[in-house]
Write an enzyme that holds these catalytic residues in place. Structure first.
Site, PDB file in Angstrom:
ATOM      1  CE1 TYR A 138      31.524  42.081  21.699  1.00 21.32           C
ATOM      2  CE2 TYR A 138      32.709  40.182  22.540  1.00 21.32           C
ATOM      3  CZ  TYR A 138      31.522  40.805  22.222  1.00 21.32           C
ATOM      4  OH  TYR A 138      30.326  40.146  22.414  1.00 21.32           O
ATOM      5  CE  LYS A 165      30.356  40.751  18.575  1.00 18.51           C
ATOM      6  NZ  LYS A 165      30.495  39.390  19.171  1.00 18.51           N
ATOM      7  CB  ILE A 210      30.566  39.526  14.932  1.00 16.46           C
ATOM      8  CG1 ILE A 210      31.818  40.305  14.514  1.00 16.46           C
ATOM      9  CG2 ILE A 210      30.929  38.235  15.676  1.00 16.46           C
ATOM     10  CD1 ILE A 210      32.766  39.530  13.635  1.00 16.46           C
TER      11      ILE A 210
END
Length: 306
Positions: A138, A165, A210
């Site tokens: 992330y 992400k 996401i």
């Protein structure tokens, strides 16, 4: 393709809570049913909009043990937010999520201490070596150390790092990650982590999203993903993106996005999402009115069924 289970829209699902702060599993399951009935193929559990920062390790495990098997039984993929300041705690949550059946863990670098790039590599190497669960790296330099292009190239070599992400909100950073994923020796992929850069990310090669928006517009979100990934119809995708834009704009720019999503789910769709835990405060009447108007949700909600 080994990334099929990650090629989805994953709503970063809000966590329904009763007035005393306990989890409302019944509402959570109803919300999951509704999203998946509207075309959503994956669920993000206890990510930032799910208030993972405000639950204990034991609460996290209990929620994961209840919700992950429920989603898997419905045929969905699950990514669990497992970020913690201590890498050992993150690993503990990952191992529990693995046992519950999750497909991957979303993990930030440690977020108070600003790690060097070498320390970020150490962080993810530890997770890779001490858990059997796949990892979604992330990148969110707004809350912790940003991950460089060169560091991400190194992380792609870790066998459990499958996806990234990117929430840098900078399209060239995401583009670098996408193009380097395509050059990696094994299948790697990037999921868009900034709602208002959605179209640009998919057009560049992101495999999924996401999404806070998908909590409240699951059908439009799933239709967009299908147009871009399955149909490869970028003009249709652009038209769907334009429809989504009022909400994606609001979820990224309104300062209380979790509260806004919970309010919309309750006010527009009838889901009793309940409170947000401290330090989040509820919204004022003026903020509630602003969220409804800004998101144009009363018009857009007609695209979904309840």
């Amino acid at each position: 393709m080994s990334l099929d289970k990650f090629t989805h829209v994953f709503p970063a699902m809000v966590t329904p809570m009763n007035e005393d702060g306990s989890f409302n599993y019944e509402v959570a399951k109803k919300h999951i049913d509704w999203m998946m009935d509207n075309g959503i193929g994956g669920i993000g559990v206890l990510m930032a909009s799910g208030e993972y920062q405000s639950v204990t390790l034991e609460e996290h495990k209990a929620y994961v043990n209840e919700i992950v098997p429920y989603v898997k039984a419905k045929g969905g993929s699950v990514i669990v937010g497992c970020s913690r300041e201590r890498v050992e705690d993150a690993c503990e949550l990952m191992n529990n999520a693995y046992k519950a059946g999750a497909d991957a863990a979303m993990v930030l670098p440690s977020f108070y201490y600003h790690q060097s790039q070498e320390e970020i590599i150490d962080h993810y190497t530890y997770l890779n070596d001490n858990s059997d669960l796949d990892i979604m790296v992330y990148n969110n330099p707004n809350v912790t150390s940003g991950i460089s292009k060169e560091t991400m190239q190194t992380l792609y070599k870790l066998p459990h790092v499958k996806i990234v992400k990117d929430a840098s909100m900078v399209i060239d950073v995401m583009t670098d990650f996408i193009f380097d994923a395509e050059k990696a020796e094994e299948d790697k992929g990037v999921l868009c982590g900034c709602d208002y850069l959605l179209y640009q990310a998919y057009a560049t090669g992101a495999i999924g999203w996401i999404s806070m928006t998908a909590n409240i517009l699951p059908k439009l979100s799933a239709d967009f993903h299908h147009a871009m990934i399955v149909e490869k119809d970028y003009q249709k995708g652009l038209e769907l993106y334009k429809q989504l834009y009022p909400v994606v704009n609001m979820t990224e720019r309104f300062p209380k996005p979790t509260q806004a999503v919970k309010y919309i789910l309750q006010e527009v769709y009838g889901f009793e999402e309940g409170i947000c835990r401290r330090p989040r405060r509820g919204m004022s009447e003026e903020e509630k009115k602003l969220v409804i108007e800004w998101s144009e949700i009363e018009r857009l909600s007609k695209t979904n069924k309840n």
